[in-house]
Design a protein around this motif. Structure first.
Motif, PDB file in Angstrom:
ATOM      1  N   UNK A 476      -6.991   5.196  17.481  1.00  0.00           N
ATOM      2  CA  UNK A 476      -6.219   4.550  16.417  1.00  0.00           C
ATOM      3  C   UNK A 476      -4.922   5.333  16.254  1.00  0.00           C
ATOM      4  N   UNK A 477      -3.826   4.666  16.478  1.00  0.00           N
ATOM      5  CA  UNK A 477      -2.542   5.341  16.323  1.00  0.00           C
ATOM      6  C   UNK A 477      -1.986   5.022  14.938  1.00  0.00           C
ATOM      7  N   UNK A 478      -1.801   6.086  14.152  1.00  0.00           N
ATOM      8  CA  UNK A 478      -1.251   5.885  12.812  1.00  0.00           C
ATOM      9  C   UNK A 478       0.196   6.368  12.854  1.00  0.00           C
ATOM     10  N   UNK A 479       1.135   5.479  12.484  1.00  0.00           N
ATOM     11  CA  UNK A 479       2.554   5.845  12.528  1.00  0.00           C
ATOM     12  C   UNK A 479       3.138   5.891  11.126  1.00  0.00           C
ATOM     13  N   UNK A 480       3.873   6.944  10.853  1.00  0.00           N
ATOM     14  CA  UNK A 480       4.585   7.086   9.585  1.00  0.00           C
ATOM     15  C   UNK A 480       6.070   6.994   9.896  1.00  0.00           C
ATOM     16  N   UNK A 481       6.735   6.134   9.130  1.00  0.00           N
ATOM     17  CA  UNK A 481       8.174   5.978   9.331  1.00  0.00           C
ATOM     18  C   UNK A 481       8.857   6.119   7.988  1.00  0.00           C
ATOM     19  N   UNK A 482       9.796   7.036   7.865  1.00  0.00           N
ATOM     20  CA  UNK A 482      10.538   7.154   6.613  1.00  0.00           C
ATOM     21  C   UNK A 482      11.973   6.784   6.918  1.00  0.00           C
ATOM     22  N   UNK A 483      12.493   5.774   6.210  1.00  0.00           N
ATOM     23  CA  UNK A 483      13.865   5.355   6.504  1.00  0.00           C
ATOM     24  C   UNK A 483      14.859   6.244   5.760  1.00  0.00           C
ATOM     25  N   UNK A 484      16.155   5.952   5.974  1.00  0.00           N
ATOM     26  CA  UNK A 484      17.192   6.822   5.408  1.00  0.00           C
ATOM     27  C   UNK A 484      17.150   6.852   3.880  1.00  0.00           C
ATOM     28  N   UNK A 488       8.752   4.953   2.771  1.00  0.00           N
ATOM     29  CA  UNK A 488       7.754   5.215   3.807  1.00  0.00           C
ATOM     30  C   UNK A 488       7.058   3.927   4.241  1.00  0.00           C
ATOM     31  N   UNK A 489       6.908   3.747   5.536  1.00  0.00           N
ATOM     32  CA  UNK A 489       6.166   2.639   6.116  1.00  0.00           C
ATOM     33  C   UNK A 489       5.043   3.212   6.942  1.00  0.00           C
ATOM     34  N   UNK A 490       3.819   2.743   6.730  1.00  0.00           N
ATOM     35  CA  UNK A 490       2.707   3.282   7.517  1.00  0.00           C
ATOM     36  C   UNK A 490       2.055   2.137   8.285  1.00  0.00           C
ATOM     37  N   UNK A 491       1.793   2.348   9.559  1.00  0.00           N
ATOM     38  CA  UNK A 491       1.050   1.332  10.291  1.00  0.00           C
ATOM     39  C   UNK A 491      -0.055   2.002  11.086  1.00  0.00           C
ATOM     40  N   UNK A 492      -1.143   1.248  11.301  1.00  0.00           N
ATOM     41  CA  UNK A 492      -2.259   1.773  12.088  1.00  0.00           C
ATOM     42  C   UNK A 492      -2.583   0.734  13.147  1.00  0.00           C
ATOM     43  N   UNK A 496      -6.676  -0.034  22.220  1.00  0.00           N
ATOM     44  CA  UNK A 496      -7.246  -0.860  23.286  1.00  0.00           C
ATOM     45  C   UNK A 496      -7.182  -2.339  22.931  1.00  0.00           C
ATOM     46  N   UNK A 497      -7.348  -2.679  21.633  1.00  0.00           N
ATOM     47  CA  UNK A 497      -7.372  -4.094  21.259  1.00  0.00           C
ATOM     48  C   UNK A 497      -6.041  -4.565  20.687  1.00  0.00           C
ATOM     49  N   UNK A 498      -5.205  -3.608  20.256  1.00  0.00           N
ATOM     50  CA  UNK A 498      -3.916  -3.980  19.668  1.00  0.00           C
ATOM     51  C   UNK A 498      -4.022  -4.425  18.219  1.00  0.00           C
ATOM     52  N   UNK A 499      -5.228  -4.316  17.611  1.00  0.00           N
ATOM     53  CA  UNK A 499      -5.371  -4.707  16.196  1.00  0.00           C
ATOM     54  C   UNK A 499      -4.467  -3.799  15.369  1.00  0.00           C
ATOM     55  N   UNK A 500      -3.738  -4.385  14.424  1.00  0.00           N
ATOM     56  CA  UNK A 500      -2.767  -3.590  13.672  1.00  0.00           C
ATOM     57  C   UNK A 500      -2.798  -3.921  12.192  1.00  0.00           C
ATOM     58  N   UNK A 501      -2.459  -2.940  11.390  1.00  0.00           N
ATOM     59  CA  UNK A 501      -2.370  -3.141   9.954  1.00  0.00           C
ATOM     60  C   UNK A 501      -1.240  -2.253   9.461  1.00  0.00           C
ATOM     61  N   UNK A 502      -0.461  -2.717   8.485  1.00  0.00           N
ATOM     62  CA  UNK A 502       0.636  -1.866   8.004  1.00  0.00           C
ATOM     63  C   UNK A 502       0.843  -2.003   6.511  1.00  0.00           C
ATOM     64  N   UNK A 503       1.541  -1.035   5.955  1.00  0.00           N
ATOM     65  CA  UNK A 503       1.810  -1.068   4.519  1.00  0.00           C
ATOM     66  C   UNK A 503       3.141  -0.365   4.256  1.00  0.00           C
ATOM     67  N   UNK A 504       3.901  -0.923   3.303  1.00  0.00           N
ATOM     68  CA  UNK A 504       5.130  -0.226   2.898  1.00  0.00           C
ATOM     69  C   UNK A 504       4.820   0.512   1.603  1.00  0.00           C
ATOM     70  N   UNK A 505       5.097   1.782   1.617  1.00  0.00           N
ATOM     71  CA  UNK A 505       4.779   2.576   0.434  1.00  0.00           C
ATOM     72  C   UNK A 505       6.048   2.709  -0.397  1.00  0.00           C
ATOM     73  N   UNK A 506       6.076   1.974  -1.483  1.00  0.00           N
ATOM     74  CA  UNK A 506       7.248   2.060  -2.366  1.00  0.00           C
ATOM     75  C   UNK A 506       7.057   3.280  -3.244  1.00  0.00           C
ATOM     76  N   UNK A 507       8.107   4.065  -3.443  1.00  0.00           N
ATOM     77  CA  UNK A 507       7.914   5.221  -4.310  1.00  0.00           C
ATOM     78  C   UNK A 507       7.482   4.761  -5.697  1.00  0.00           C
ATOM     79  N   UNK A 508       6.436   5.333  -6.216  1.00  0.00           N
ATOM     80  CA  UNK A 508       6.006   4.958  -7.549  1.00  0.00           C
ATOM     81  C   UNK A 508       6.714   5.880  -8.513  1.00  0.00           C
TER      82      UNK A 508
END
Ligand code: AMP
Length: 627
Positions: A476-484, A488-492, A496-508
């Protein structure tokens, strides 16, 4: 015939035209705007020639009535509609307001999104709206002086501001119609104003450590920065949000009260007069050795030495905070290369001398300590809009606290480390814990402690549809992306199957500056305990895995592959492992028992392997098996 000139697509027809760029110091008490003119930074004053703009906004029923000095005049007559110190509320959640709100005289309400607002005669206004009024006023002042629209601004924020507070500052600027070139840490801005980023390095390591000592009227901040390859990292921040020049005034006012035999209780008017006398006396003592006072028909003399006795304890408190921050940053005073003074109270020779003594260095104080932050911001803005092509100042924003993920045993695995420059993207591979596991719960956390329970939870989401596999085989590849903008955007993704799920983390809107400083300090002071706990949790997870695997194996093959005494011996070591797993807090003891179980079960594992190979080969010819 004159030739007509045509510019390159997208390029300005007048490439040398200067852009209007400013630096804005959005302060709790006062704000300032500065720009670069003929190569030097200058503060842009108002029409009356005043540099500062009090960070105060006054509301009436139709809306904002005035901002700045005029607004501050309504303070005593209309306190509920005269909003000041709003920076303290920027980016804060309802819970923070409950604690902070007590020290502010306003009535609060919350909108549907949970953002706290302040009730005024005009209606509820958010801290972002109030701050935008201050920024709009400063931008207007700048546009008037510069004779044109602003092309962009660098706005300064305290180094300890978290994502939510930074985002709120940016939102306020956008609301004011200002293009934010960058948010810049206040201590970094002060260091830039002194040109510390542009100095040649003379040591091999190509890095420099800078302490920025900021003592204002009501607050004290110390920041330890490291400058390396054009990036300023914040190594530690500390201070006291309730310590500053006002406390010196109180100490002197108390002395005056005693000398004048005024008794213990003073009315509000007497108190105010004494504080005003104390403040001007203190400021005069920054220039002269003694001040003569004629007050209530009494002649008093206050010497510098006598004032030092009154305030030395308070200065000492700031030095203690400096030492704590150096400890947090894991550095000694003699490894600090530069000390920069910021804030009006650093004009006191006693403060400068004590700071110099602590760091063993002559602090930088030639630039007005009230203006230095705005000037540094202006310098940076000038570079960012492209006015200064010779400067190669690449300053990057950094993440104030690490971003991580929860792993087995409630441990935090850091994916993006604190002080990483943004934008940034990082990925890490994880695997399943159980055979046939088809879903994985992703818990995104922020903080620098080892245990999830000591970090802040940012988001949770699930990755479903993982094909059933043996524990440890799924990738399972978990990617964290923080834009300028720090979002934060996180995807998993299961590879092997390409199943994916993602979430945008808005600062609370919820992490306070004290919390963030506290979280950092905790991570430093608990580092050793945390490492021990982490090691223990890791061994516990290993023990659980071993217990589960071996018990399942015994149930399946124990009777057929082991004799009675072997089985018993393995059971005993397993029971001991379970006993230790639940009771010991010594990770080494647990690791030793895991090794014992590993050794005891080696033969059993080998026999199982043989048996499964035999089973796989049963019925196959040698040729088939070797195919
Ligand atoms: P700031 O919050 O940075 O504007 O700093 C305001 C504080 O600086 C107030 O407590 C002032 O009394 C103090 N201050 C300003 N000028 C001087 C001075 N020349 N000597 C001592 N304190 C000063």
């Amino acid at each position: 015939m004159a030739l007509l000139q045509i510019s390159e697509p997208g390029q300005s027809p007048q490439p040398h035209q200067r852009k209007n760029a400013v630096g804005i110091d959005l302060g709790t008490t006062n704000s300032l705007v500065a720009t670069v003119r003929s190569g030097s930074e200058v503060i842009l004053p108002d029409e009356q020639g005043r540099d500062l703009l009090p960070s105060v906004v006054h509301y009436e029923s139709e809306g904002v009535s005035c901002v700045g000095y005029e607004a501050a005049e309504h303070n005593s007559s209309d306190p509920l509609n005269t909003l000041s110190s709003i920076k303290r509320l920027l980016g804060r959640g309802v819970a923070d307001i409950k604690t902070l709100g007590d020290s502010l005289p306003y009535e609060f309400t919350t909108d549907d999104g949970g953002m706290p607002k302040i009730n005024t005669v005009h209606g509820a206004v958010s801290p972002i709206q109030v701050s935008s009024e201050i920024l709009r006023k400063l931008a207007g002042r700048a546009e008037l002086t510069l004779g044109g629209m602003l092309d962009g601004a660098v706005i300064t924020v305290p180094a300890y501001f978290d994502d939510a507070q930074r985002q709120a500052t940016k939102d306020a600027a956008t609301l004011a119609g200002i293009k934010v070139l960058r948010l810049l840490n206040e201590p970094t801005a002060a260091a830039i104003a002194y040109g510390l980023d542009a100095e040649e390095f003379d040591d091999e390591s190509q890095q420099r450590t800078i302490a920025v000592y900021d003592l204002g009227g009501g607050t004290f901040d110390i920041s330890i920065l490291r400058l390396s390859k054009g990036v300023f990292e914040v190594l530690a921040t500390g201070g006291n949000s309730a310590l500053g020049g006002d406390d010196f005034d109180h100490a002197i006012a108390n002395w005056l009260r005693t000398e004048l035999d005024m008794g213990e209780t003073l009315n509000v008017y007497e108190q105010r007069v004494l504080l005003e006398v104390a403040k001007s006396t203190k400021e005069e003592l920054s220039i002269n050795n003694q001040v003569e006072l004629d007050i209530l028909d009494t002649r008093l003399v206050l010497t510098r030495d006598c004032m030092h006795q009154l305030i030395d304890d308070l200065i000492e408190q700031t030095l203690t905070a400096c030492k704590r921050s150096m400890r947090d940053a894991n550095i000694k005073a003699d490894s600090i290369d530069e000390v920069v003074l910021v804030g009006g109270s650093t004009r006191m020779p006693r403060v400068a001398a004590k700071v110099s003594e602590l760091f063993g260095l002559e602090p930088k104080c030639t630039i007005d300590p009230d203006l230095v932050v705005a000037m540094g911001a202006a310098k940076q803005a000038d570079v960012l809009v492209g006015n200064n092509s010779t400067a190669d100042m690449l300053l990057l924003d950094v993440i104030p606290l690490s971003l991580g993920i929860e792993t087995m045993g409630g441990l935090t695995e850091k994916i993006i480390h604190r002080n990483t420059t943004i934008p940034v993207a990082k990925a890490q591979e994880f695997t399943t814990f159980k055979d046939g596991q088809t879903a994985m719960s992703i818990h995104v956390v922020q903080g620098d402690r080892e245990l999830v329970s000591d970090c802040r939870s940012l988001a949770r989401f699930e990755l479903r549809g993982i094909p059933p596999m043996v524990a440890g085989s799924a990738k399972i590849q978990v990617s964290y992306q923080v834009d300028a903008d720090g979002l934060l955007n996180v995807s998993a993704r299961e590879l092997s199957s390409g199943v994916e799920s993602r979430i945008e983390v808005k600062p609370s809107y919820g992490l306070s500056d004290t919390e963030i400083t506290q979280m950092l300090q905790d991570s430093f002071s608990h580092a050793r305990d945390d490492m021990r706990l982490r090691a223990l949790r890791e061994q516990q997870v290993e023990a659980d895995r071993m217990l589960e695997d071996l018990r399942a194996a015994i149930e399946k093959d124990g009777q057929s592959l082991l004799d009675e005494s072997e089985l018993q011996c393995l059971q005993v070591t397993l029971d001991e492992l379970k006993q230790l797993r639940d009771n010991t807090d010594d990770h080494r003891q647990l690791a030793a028992q895991i090794e014992v179980v590993g050794k005891t079960s080696e033969e059993f594992a080998a026999r199982r392997m043989d048996a499964s190979i035999k089973q796989a080969l049963a019925g196959l010819s040698l040729d088939d098996a070797l195919k």
